[in-house]
Design a protein around this motif. Structure first.
Motif: not given
Length: 443
Positions: A222-228
């Motif tokens: 989820s962090t990667a999909l939000c930020d990267r």
């Protein structure tokens, strides 16, 4: 289920119950055994296995507890189809079975005997056979193991929810209400299920798929999909899955309840219902942590203007209110309704919210067959007493991140007492059902 299968299932369940208390140790032993004897299989798993331990044991418990259930073979076939995306081949099933039996044997030495081992092997062979059949059918139907998708747009709303649209060139069959497993190019081997929020065909004949991703604190994907996840980034998708589809044609009234990014599958289901002729009477209850967490309000506003059969309610925590206040208002509203006969309810959101809301709806008179939601995984049972040393060496595993628990709306409280009608713009002194369509609160 014949007597032999029933006896095997019972032996395995009893064995599994004995090893459950040491589940963390048993699953770690399983992986060590598997990779030592089959080092080539390590590449099929993500670099960090922390949450994989919990996922594997949860899947094992579910398969064993449902062994002999008429619906299990179809579920296992879908699981075998889905495992193609990991690169699993038929020979790998035998290797996994050997390591699984070794792990359970190692952690139940006092009760392990030839009968127990034979039962475990027969049960596992049945499970693996159904999964292998699913993979064979998928290949025979020329279904890709994975679909490559290129991100075409990315919008981050309030630093907590990303709306990601990605293009696939090959046809991607899916139905409103289904979800897809997603892998990010920066995190090979890490897959998470996300509901399909929509789809279209671009002028280039590419299929555009949309996902809504809520940021999970500490979540890898989820962090990667939000930020990267800038345009041009490559994602990989597994085949669409899920049985929480739109209510059957001819349903006269439908209530759609979406908490957080539970709106993702509700949106396509709502579009399908509105396209029916005649369209049913539709009510939408949208729930979020706060007013600023309604990330796709413009879509619902447009639908309200265009479709007189549709009404909508917004439930969120006002500034200074307790965490459960939005759920309390929603629950008071649902309790006040008396028109559940002939209606279907489509419910999507975090696990606790779905379970609590489902209990309330059934208590209010909604028949179980009239509620549509994806099956919720069972909470892991308590391990019972563990020593201080065990708690350090074998800490309680983190619960599997629920694919629908994305923006963290307030947990639905148990046995909430009625607190009066909803407040805010659009409410009237006559009670929650006196809201007038078009006087809903702006997002």
């Amino acid at each position: 289920m014949d007597d032999g299968i029933a006896q095997d299932a019972q032996v395995v369940r009893e064995s599994l119950e004995r090893v459950r208390r040491r589940a963390g140790h048993a699953v770690r032993y399983f992986y060590a055994h598997l990779f030592q004897r089959n080092p080539h299989l390590r590449a099929l798993f993500p670099a960090a296995l922390d949450d994989q331990y919990d996922r594997l044991f949860a899947a094992l418990v579910q398969a064993v507890e449902l062994f002999g259930h008429p619906g299990l073979p179809a579920r296992l076939e879908r699981l075998g189809r889905d495992h193609r995306k990991f690169g699993v081949v038929e020979a790998d099933y035998a290797a996994v079975g050997e390591s699984l039996v070794a792990a359970v044997r190692q952690h139940t030495p006092a009760t392990w005997d030839e009968r127990t081992e034979a039962a475990w092997r027969r049960v596992y062979e049945s499970v693996a056979g159904a999964m292998s059949d699913g993979a064979h059918r998928s290949r025979a139907a020329h279904e890709p193991a994975v679909w490559e998708a290129t991100v075409v747009s990315h919008r981050l709303h309030g630093d907590h929810t990303a709306v990601v649209r990605a293009a696939v060139r090959a046809p991607y069959p899916w139905l409103p209400g289904q979800y897809a497993a997603v892998e990010h190019s920066a995190l090979p081997g890490v897959w998470r299920p996300y509901s399909l929020a929509g789809g279209a065909v671009a002028r280039t004949r590419e299929r555009i798929l949309e996902f809504h991703v809520g940021r999970v604190p500490g979540g890898l994907l989820s962090t990667a999909l939000c930020d990267r996840t800038e345009p041009g980034r490559t994602l990989r998708l597994g085949a669409a899955s899920g049985t929480a589809l739109a209510p059957p044609p001819g349903t006269p009234a439908v209530t759609l309840i979406a908490a957080g990014t539970g709106w993702a599958p509700v949106g396509p289901v709502l579009a399908e219902l509105l396209a029916r002729r005649p369209a049913p009477r539709i009510r939408v209850d949208a729930v979020a942590r706060g007013e600023g967490h309604f990330y796709d309000g413009a879509t619902l506003d447009r639908l309200l203007r265009d479709h007189p059969c549709l009404s909508a309610y917004w439930w969120y925590r006002e500034r200074g209110e307790g965490r459960t206040r939005a759920a309390e208002r929603l629950y008071t509203h649902l309790r006040a309704r008396r028109d559940w006969g002939g209606e279907h309810v489509y419910l999507c959101g975090p696990i606790a919210f779905v379970r609590e809301t489902a209990e309330l709806l059934h208590a209010c008179g909604l028949p179980e067959e009239s509620l549509i939601s994806d099956p919720q995984p069972a909470w892991e049972r308590q391990r019972g007493h563990v020593s201080h040393a065990e708690a350090i060496v074998d800490p309680a595993p983190v619960n599997w991140i629920d694919p629908q628990a994305r923006t963290g709306p307030p947990a639905a409280p148990r046995n909430v007492s009625p607190t009066g009608p909803p407040t805010g713009e659009g409410a009237t002194a006559d009670g929650p059902d006196a809201w007038v369509r078009g006087r809903t609160r702006a997002w």
